[in-house]
Design a protein around this motif. Structure first.
Motif, PDB file in Angstrom:
ATOM      1  N   ASP A 198     122.109 129.882  22.164  1.00  0.00           N
ATOM      2  CA  ASP A 198     122.788 128.654  21.785  1.00  0.00           C
ATOM      3  C   ASP A 198     124.248 129.056  21.658  1.00  0.00           C
ATOM      4  O   ASP A 198     124.621 129.749  20.698  1.00  0.00           O
ATOM      5  CB  ASP A 198     122.241 128.125  20.471  1.00  0.00           C
ATOM      6  N   PHE A 249     114.685 131.421  13.171  1.00  0.00           N
ATOM      7  CA  PHE A 249     114.486 130.309  14.098  1.00  0.00           C
ATOM      8  C   PHE A 249     113.034 130.140  14.529  1.00  0.00           C
ATOM      9  O   PHE A 249     112.759 129.556  15.566  1.00  0.00           O
ATOM     10  CB  PHE A 249     115.393 130.488  15.323  1.00  0.00           C
ATOM     11  N   TYR A 250     112.089 130.632  13.730  1.00  0.00           N
ATOM     12  CA  TYR A 250     110.668 130.449  14.039  1.00  0.00           C
ATOM     13  C   TYR A 250     110.314 128.963  14.051  1.00  0.00           C
ATOM     14  O   TYR A 250     110.918 128.147  13.354  1.00  0.00           O
ATOM     15  CB  TYR A 250     109.789 131.139  12.989  1.00  0.00           C
ATOM     16  N   ARG A 251     109.313 128.646  14.850  1.00  0.00           N
ATOM     17  CA  ARG A 251     108.695 127.313  14.901  1.00  0.00           C
ATOM     18  C   ARG A 251     109.675 126.201  15.296  1.00  0.00           C
ATOM     19  O   ARG A 251     109.597 125.084  14.792  1.00  0.00           O
ATOM     20  CB  ARG A 251     108.018 126.989  13.586  1.00  0.00           C
ATOM     21  N   ARG A 252     110.559 126.543  16.219  1.00  0.00           N
ATOM     22  CA  ARG A 252     111.509 125.541  16.729  1.00  0.00           C
ATOM     23  C   ARG A 252     111.407 125.380  18.242  1.00  0.00           C
ATOM     24  O   ARG A 252     112.294 124.809  18.863  1.00  0.00           O
ATOM     25  CB  ARG A 252     112.937 125.925  16.342  1.00  0.00           C
ATOM     26  N   GLY A 253     110.352 125.929  18.831  1.00  0.00           N
ATOM     27  CA  GLY A 253     110.146 125.789  20.270  1.00  0.00           C
ATOM     28  C   GLY A 253     110.835 126.854  21.101  1.00  0.00           C
ATOM     29  O   GLY A 253     110.777 126.805  22.335  1.00  0.00           O
ATOM     30  N   ILE A 254     111.461 127.820  20.454  1.00  0.00           N
ATOM     31  CA  ILE A 254     112.199 128.856  21.190  1.00  0.00           C
ATOM     32  C   ILE A 254     111.230 129.784  21.913  1.00  0.00           C
ATOM     33  O   ILE A 254     111.410 130.093  23.094  1.00  0.00           O
ATOM     34  CB  ILE A 254     113.133 129.622  20.244  1.00  0.00           C
TER      35      ILE A 254
END
Length: 165
Positions: A57, A90-95
């Motif tokens: 990002d 940034f876990y569980r954000r679709g990354i």
């Protein structure tokens, strides 16, 4: 967020993400932090058929993935193993899904036949992610790893890619 090929300048961020997992999870059974010298050698060993990618990002590396050689013998050359690591903030954000989806596309475009994932049996989120993208359990090896003073199972998942022939 964009998923693209990794650059040498991003190896420190890649290594930091990995070393967090070394110290805090069973996502890897490595128990000592990876050195930058080892990370650079790892990166150099990846070629156009075995890419390393990053999810970014702007200039921030949110996660990384790779396709690695499964076995050095010629007969295994079209089988690869995936790795996916996401920065813990940034876990569980679709990354992870974005990185793995990209790796699957790249593996198919590169003519690979199958992708393997070796995942700790207690890493349910990673197993579910892989299964949601078509991977199926191929083997479960009981108590083959040891970390944090306990025995751990290793689950192999496999995705057969469409035949390019």
């Amino acid at each position: 967020m964009v998923v693209r090929l990794a650059e040498v300048s991003e190896l420190e961020a890649i290594n930091d993400i990995y070393n967090y997992s070394v110290a805090n999870s069973t996502a890897t059974y490595q128990t000592e932090p990876e050195t930058m010298a080892a990370r650079k050698a790892w990166f150099a060993a990846h070629d156009e058929l075995h890419p390393v990618t990053v999810a970014v990002d702007g200039e921030a590396v949110l996660g990384w993935g790779s396709l690695s050689q499964f076995h050095p013998r010629k007969g295994y050359e079209l089988t690869v193993e995936d790795s996916v690591y996401v920065h813990h903030r940034f876990y569980r954000r679709g990354i992870g899904r974005a990185i793995l989806t990209d790796l699957i596309r790249r593996a198919s475009d590169l003519g690979h036949h199958t992708i393997l994932a070796s995942i700790s049996g207690e890493q349910e989120a990673s197993i579910r992610l892989h299964e949601s993208l078509g991977f199926r359990e191929a083997a479960r090896m009981i108590e083959v790893g040891r970390k944090f003073d306990r025995w751990l199972d290793l689950v192999y998942l496999q995705l057969m890619l469409p035949d390019q022939g």
